[in-house]
Motif scaffolding. Structure first.
Motif, short mmCIF file in Angstrom:
data_model
loop_
_atom_site.label_atom_id
_atom_site.label_comp_id
_atom_site.label_asym_id
_atom_site.label_seq_id
_atom_site.Cartn_x
_atom_site.Cartn_y
_atom_site.Cartn_z
N GLY A 120 -1.54 -2.95 -1.65
CA GLY A 120 -2.27 -1.90 -0.94
C GLY A 120 -3.26 -1.19 -1.85
O GLY A 120 -3.09 -1.12 -3.06
N THR A 126 -10.57 -4.17 -4.57
CA THR A 126 -9.78 -4.40 -3.36
C THR A 126 -9.45 -5.88 -3.22
O THR A 126 -8.32 -6.26 -2.86
CB THR A 126 -10.55 -3.92 -2.12
OG1 THR A 126 -10.85 -2.52 -2.27
CG2 THR A 126 -9.74 -4.12 -0.85
N LYS A 163 -5.60 -7.59 -3.14
CA LYS A 163 -5.08 -8.45 -2.09
C LYS A 163 -4.68 -9.82 -2.63
O LYS A 163 -3.72 -10.43 -2.15
CB LYS A 163 -6.13 -8.63 -0.99
CG LYS A 163 -6.63 -7.33 -0.36
CD LYS A 163 -5.51 -6.52 0.24
CE LYS A 163 -6.04 -5.23 0.86
NZ LYS A 163 -4.96 -4.37 1.36
N HIS A 215 -13.55 2.65 4.59
CA HIS A 215 -13.16 1.56 5.48
C HIS A 215 -12.54 0.40 4.71
O HIS A 215 -11.73 -0.34 5.26
CB HIS A 215 -14.37 1.06 6.28
CG HIS A 215 -14.93 2.07 7.23
ND1 HIS A 215 -14.34 2.35 8.44
CD2 HIS A 215 -16.01 2.88 7.15
CE1 HIS A 215 -15.03 3.29 9.07
NE2 HIS A 215 -16.06 3.62 8.30
N ASP A 275 -6.88 0.84 2.24
CA ASP A 275 -5.81 0.92 3.23
C ASP A 275 -5.41 2.35 3.55
O ASP A 275 -5.02 2.67 4.67
CB ASP A 275 -4.58 0.15 2.73
CG ASP A 275 -4.88 -1.31 2.49
OD1 ASP A 275 -5.48 -1.93 3.38
OD2 ASP A 275 -4.52 -1.84 1.43
N THR A 276 -5.48 3.22 2.56
CA THR A 276 -5.02 4.60 2.73
C THR A 276 -6.02 5.55 2.08
O THR A 276 -6.51 5.28 0.98
CB THR A 276 -3.63 4.81 2.09
OG1 THR A 276 -2.73 3.84 2.62
CG2 THR A 276 -3.10 6.20 2.37
N LYS A 288 -6.25 8.50 6.56
CA LYS A 288 -6.17 7.12 7.06
C LYS A 288 -4.99 6.45 6.38
O LYS A 288 -4.76 6.64 5.18
CB LYS A 288 -7.47 6.37 6.75
CG LYS A 288 -7.40 4.87 7.03
CD LYS A 288 -8.63 4.16 6.50
CE LYS A 288 -8.51 2.65 6.69
NZ LYS A 288 -9.67 1.93 6.13
N ASN A 289 -4.22 5.68 7.15
CA ASN A 289 -3.07 4.98 6.56
C ASN A 289 -2.75 3.78 7.43
O ASN A 289 -2.28 3.93 8.56
CB ASN A 289 -1.86 5.91 6.44
CG ASN A 289 -0.79 5.32 5.54
OD1 ASN A 289 -0.84 4.16 5.16
ND2 ASN A 289 0.18 6.13 5.18
N ARG A 290 -3.00 2.60 6.91
CA ARG A 290 -2.70 1.38 7.66
C ARG A 290 -1.21 1.06 7.66
O ARG A 290 -0.77 0.20 8.42
CB ARG A 290 -3.46 0.20 7.05
CG ARG A 290 -4.96 0.25 7.32
CD ARG A 290 -5.69 -0.86 6.63
NE ARG A 290 -7.13 -0.82 6.91
CZ ARG A 290 -8.06 -1.38 6.17
NH1 ARG A 290 -7.72 -2.02 5.06
NH2 ARG A 290 -9.33 -1.28 6.50
N PHE A 291 -0.45 1.72 6.81
CA PHE A 291 0.98 1.43 6.70
C PHE A 291 1.85 2.62 7.09
O PHE A 291 3.05 2.62 6.80
CB PHE A 291 1.32 1.01 5.26
CG PHE A 291 0.48 -0.11 4.75
CD1 PHE A 291 0.55 -1.38 5.31
CD2 PHE A 291 -0.41 0.09 3.71
CE1 PHE A 291 -0.23 -2.42 4.84
CE2 PHE A 291 -1.19 -0.95 3.23
CZ PHE A 291 -1.11 -2.21 3.81
N VAL A 293 -0.88 8.96 10.19
CA VAL A 293 -1.96 9.77 9.64
C VAL A 293 -1.65 11.25 9.89
O VAL A 293 -0.76 11.60 10.65
CB VAL A 293 -3.32 9.39 10.27
CG1 VAL A 293 -3.70 7.98 9.91
CG2 VAL A 293 -3.27 9.54 11.79
#
Length: 491
Positions: free
Chosen positions: A90, A229, A233, A259, A262-263, A282-285, A288
């Motif tokens: 992440g 990034t 990954k 964008h 991830d966070t 923002k938090n994809r995991f 928010v």
């Protein structure tokens, strides 16, 4: 010598224009184009490289959905904002004002992670015939990820970081430190060391030799963040990027930066206060709008397990103009004191709010006059949320109106009184989301009287739920005039 070609790059979106324009043709932002040297065209394999691994086309039903594994940082408040901990591979972007404590918190978190990893390694023991690595450094087989930590500093020297760790009481810390700002060397170190988590402090100081623009420019920030990034990954190393902020408090650099990651975390708080807030935008995991509350001490940042105590003033006796409400920050209910001061004004009365929406304050004053008969047309009205917290949800409406009325009449609300609820233009009191959790928090902290929307009243048939509200008398109201009359009768 041929003159270098120049172009104009937008600070907001990163779009390019061959000439200066007042408005960006890509995002329509005004006065954001800055002159920079035109970059040479990158090879096709670099221009179209993906941030994620390439995979074959498949259906959602055929993909195995597994929960992401999280590694706790050792700081409960930081883990709450992250959604439970650091996620493998992440990328986290954290921004805040200078000197607010970003580097301090991350150094403390890295030290906790390093100590936990070394303890796990010593308990398990190294494999037979192998030597345990120290500090996350040392060569490893290709594709094998280590468990150590790496702190890449571009704003301080290694000696300065070591001095800060001594001030924080992190004696004997085994966190690996790299003082470097060149992207290619940082990527080579990440590939060689393969730590579990790496911190880049800060992304604005990193530059790539493939670009001729200065560090911190839109092109450098965008490309360096994209490469880091992609490396996260591909290798599974979690990367935390520290970002600068503008005068308006927004993250510096192109919006595409937010964008990519991830966070996104924002560090908030007054530098004159010892308390700091971390808010997840923002938090994809995870969820928010979660917040973590910290107190700045001589030994760094310490988590505050009961933040409601911060935002409540300790009055020996109730005072006019004060009303306590229960607000929700993510999944956490918090009690916040709303204070109002109504004083005689001149021909142009002032409306000032701190921590609350100013336009909504003007609307609430109009509703208060029209439906409750409380006129403040010739009065100065000042409203403040104690503790520096910012409340954006409309559930604060009822508490604000009760505090204003209390200050205007000079009569305090009863001791142990709380209120929450949204007020509409027609004077109706609308329910607040997750009202039962708000009431549980108030009962847990010893409050005795609550005025809430009638829709948030607990059902009398639910005995188990009512047992949790023992000692708390709950009054439900449908209209703002009912709430005002009820508040007068309770005094």
């Amino acid at each position: 010598m041929a003159k270098e070609k120049t172009q104009y790059t937008c600070n907001e979106c990163g779009g390019n224009s061959p000439k200066w324009l007042g408005k960006c043709p890509h995002c329509n932002a005004w006065n954001t184009l800055i002159e920079s040297v035109a970059e040479p065209t990158a090879p096709a394999k670099n221009r179209f490289a993906s941030l994620a691994k390439t995979a074959e086309v498949t259906t959602l039903a055929d993909i195995e959905a597994t929960d992401v594994q999280r590694t706790p940082t050792g700081h409960d408040e930081l883990d709450r904002v992250l959604g439970g901990g650091i996620v493998e591979g992440g990328v986290v972007l954290i921004g805040g004002d200078p000197g607010i404590g970003k580097s301090t918190l991350l150094l403390q978190a890295l030290d906790s992670l390093q100590r936990a990893w070394q303890k796990t390694l010593s308990d398990a023991g190294p494999p037979q015939g192998a030597k345990a690595p120290s500090g996350g450094s040392g060569p490893r087989a290709a594709g094998q990820r280590g468990g150590g930590t790496l702190y890449v500093t571009g704003e301080e020297s290694g000696a300065q970081v070591a001095l800060r760790s001594r001030r924080l009481g992190l004696d004997g810390s085994q966190v690996s430190v790299l003082a470097e700002i060149q992207l290619e060397k940082i990527l080579a170190t990440l590939d060689h060391v393969r730590p579990a988590i790496a911190v880049i402090d800060s992304i604005q100081t990193v530059y790539s030799e493939q670009l001729t623009s200065a560090p911190g420019s839109v092109a450098q920030v965008r490309e360096c963040a994209a490469h880091l990034t992609r490396a996260a990954k591909a290798s599974g190393t979690a990367i935390v990027l520290v970002g600068h902020v503008t005068k308006e408090g927004a993250l510096a650099g192109p919006r595409v930066l937010e964008h990519m990651v991830d966070t996104v975390l924002y560090f908030e708080g007054d530098t004159h206060s010892s308390f700091r807030l971390i808010r997840a935008i923002k938090n994809r995991f995870g969820a928010v709008n979660e917040i973590g509350v910290f107190a700045m001490t001589e030994k760094g940042l310490k988590g505050v397990s009961n933040p409601s105590a911060i935002f409540l003033s300790q009055h020996s006796e109730p005072v006019p103009g004060s009303c306590v409400m229960v607000t929700l920050e993510g999944t956490r209910p918090m009690l916040v004191e709303i204070q109002a001061l109504v004083d005689s004004g001149g021909p142009s009365p002032r409306r000032l709010s701190v921590g609350l929406d100013r336009d909504r304050l003007a609307m609430l004053l109009a509703v208060l006059h029209r439906h409750a008969g409380v006129a403040c047309m010739d009065q100065d009205v000042f409203v403040n949320a104690v503790g520096g917290v910012r409340i954006s949800e409309p559930a604060a409406d009822l508490a604000v109106m009760l505090a204003i009325t209390s200050s205007l009449r000079g009569k305090p609300l009863p001791k142990g009184f709380i209120a929450f609820g949204e007020v509409g233009l027609a004077g109706e009191v609308r329910p607040a989301p997750r009202g039962q959790e708000r009431l549980k928090e108030a009962a847990k902290l010893g409050f005795s009287v609550a005025v809430v929307p009638k829709a948030n009243m607990p059902k009398k048939s639910d005995k188990a739920l009512n047992a949790q509200f023992e000692g708390l008398t709950i009054h439900g109201v449908d209209r703002i005039e009912e709430a005002m009359e009820l508040a007068r009768s309770l005094v």
